[in-house]
Design a protein around this motif. Structure first.
Motif, mmCIF file in Angstrom:
data_model
loop_
_atom_site.group_PDB
_atom_site.id
_atom_site.type_symbol
_atom_site.label_atom_id
_atom_site.label_comp_id
_atom_site.label_asym_id
_atom_site.label_seq_id
_atom_site.Cartn_x
_atom_site.Cartn_y
_atom_site.Cartn_z
ATOM 1 N N GLU A 2 0.784 -1.288 -0.126
ATOM 2 C CA GLU A 2 0.080 -0.027 0.002
ATOM 3 C C GLU A 2 0.908 1.242 -0.167
ATOM 4 N N VAL A 3 0.460 2.330 -0.882
ATOM 5 C CA VAL A 3 1.325 3.572 -0.818
ATOM 6 C C VAL A 3 -0.006 4.478 -0.824
ATOM 7 N N ASP A 4 0.263 5.788 -0.782
ATOM 8 C CA ASP A 4 -0.688 6.932 -0.849
ATOM 9 C C ASP A 4 -0.812 6.973 -2.449
ATOM 10 N N SER A 5 -0.258 7.211 -3.471
ATOM 11 C CA SER A 5 -0.296 6.931 -4.491
ATOM 12 C C SER A 5 0.974 6.495 -5.391
ATOM 13 N N SER B 42 2.959 9.715 -6.600
ATOM 14 C CA SER B 42 3.884 10.386 -5.479
ATOM 15 C C SER B 42 4.780 9.326 -4.995
ATOM 16 N N GLU B 43 4.839 7.988 -4.860
ATOM 17 C CA GLU B 43 5.991 7.288 -4.646
ATOM 18 C C GLU B 43 6.894 7.193 -5.716
ATOM 19 N N GLN C 236 -3.966 1.795 -2.937
ATOM 20 C CA GLN C 236 -3.590 3.055 -2.821
ATOM 21 C C GLN C 236 -4.431 3.750 -1.629
ATOM 22 N N SER C 237 -3.822 4.492 -0.670
ATOM 23 C CA SER C 237 -4.878 5.311 0.395
ATOM 24 C C SER C 237 -5.166 6.767 -0.338
ATOM 25 N N GLN C 238 -4.368 7.110 -1.540
ATOM 26 C CA GLN C 238 -4.856 8.362 -1.792
ATOM 27 C C GLN C 238 -4.596 8.692 -3.263
ATOM 28 N N ARG D 233 -5.007 9.558 -7.184
ATOM 29 C CA ARG D 233 -5.588 10.474 -7.615
ATOM 30 C C ARG D 233 -5.839 10.316 -8.995
ATOM 31 N N THR E 16 -10.408 11.645 -7.059
ATOM 32 C CA THR E 16 -9.648 10.703 -6.354
ATOM 33 C C THR E 16 -9.963 9.343 -7.280
#
Length: 212
Positions: A12-15, A18-19, A38-40, A42, A48
């Motif tokens: 899991e990553v934010d996006s 972004s990673e 993905q937690s965020q 986009r 989202t």
């Protein structure tokens, strides 16, 4: 033979965009950062991207200057064309006929199966690197009721798809398109023509409601 793209699988990553940006200096050209969740996530216009963990593909392709062939900032849309055609070609290989809703959403009929967020960094008047974020609905069958028109490969075909093998197919197709079409002005002209030929509702007439 050209080396297959490196695919970095994460939990899991934010996006993934972004990673990829956080580790841009450590990632090779045409490498892929993919996450099971993905937690965020986009999308375009600040939206989202919702995806069931482990059922779909959420990934980012990293292109650096050596793979961009000095694409000028004013010509950056060719990357969107290449990415969109990649997904259409991949889906066609799975007997799913898809089209591109401008600029790079992918539709099957009137339902959205894939979205993209492409973020470019510039050096002068050329692109220094590009992060091409793609969310493709693969095995998910139940979606948030607030999403207007989602679909997936599983809904369309009735089949379950191995997401890891699918990502390998997609990255191979993207690399092939880059090598054959982005390397010359003639290739980019062909790419643009193919993109236009795959546009959703091309040459159709539709009614509309005019609002104030």
């Amino acid at each position: 033979m050209t080396k297959r793209a490196d695919i970095i699988w994460l939990g899991e990553v934010d996006s993934t965009n972004s990673e990829a940006r956080r580790h841009i200096s450590d990632i090779d050209n045409l490498s892929v950062v993919s996450a099971l969740s993905q937690s965020q996530g986009r999308g375009q216009m600040g939206n989202t991207w919702s995806s069931a963990p482990g059922e779909n593909l959420t990934f980012s392709i990293v292109m650096k200057s050596e793979g961009l062939n000095a694409i000028r900032a004013r010509d950056q849309f060719v990357l969107s064309e290449a990415a969109a055609l990649t997904i259409v070609e991949f889906l066609s290989g799975h007997d799913i006929q898809a089209e591109i809703k401008w600029p790079n959403d992918i539709y099957v009929g009137n339902r959205k199966i894939c979205g993209m967020l492409i973020e470019n960094s510039l050096r002068g008047d050329t692109i220094s690197h590009s992060i091409i974020g793609i969310g493709l609905n693969v095995n998910q069958r139940n979606f948030d009721i607030n999403l207007p028109n989602p679909t997936s490969m599983a809904i369309v075909s009735g089949n379950v798809t191995d997401i890891r093998k699918a990502l390998e197919e997609i990255t191979d197709t993207f690399r092939s398109i880059c090598e054959t079409m982005l390397a010359s002005s003639e290739g980019r002209t062909r790419l643009h023509s193919l993109y236009l030929s795959r546009l959703w509702r091309l040459d159709e007439e539709h009614s509309y409601v005019e609002t104030a």
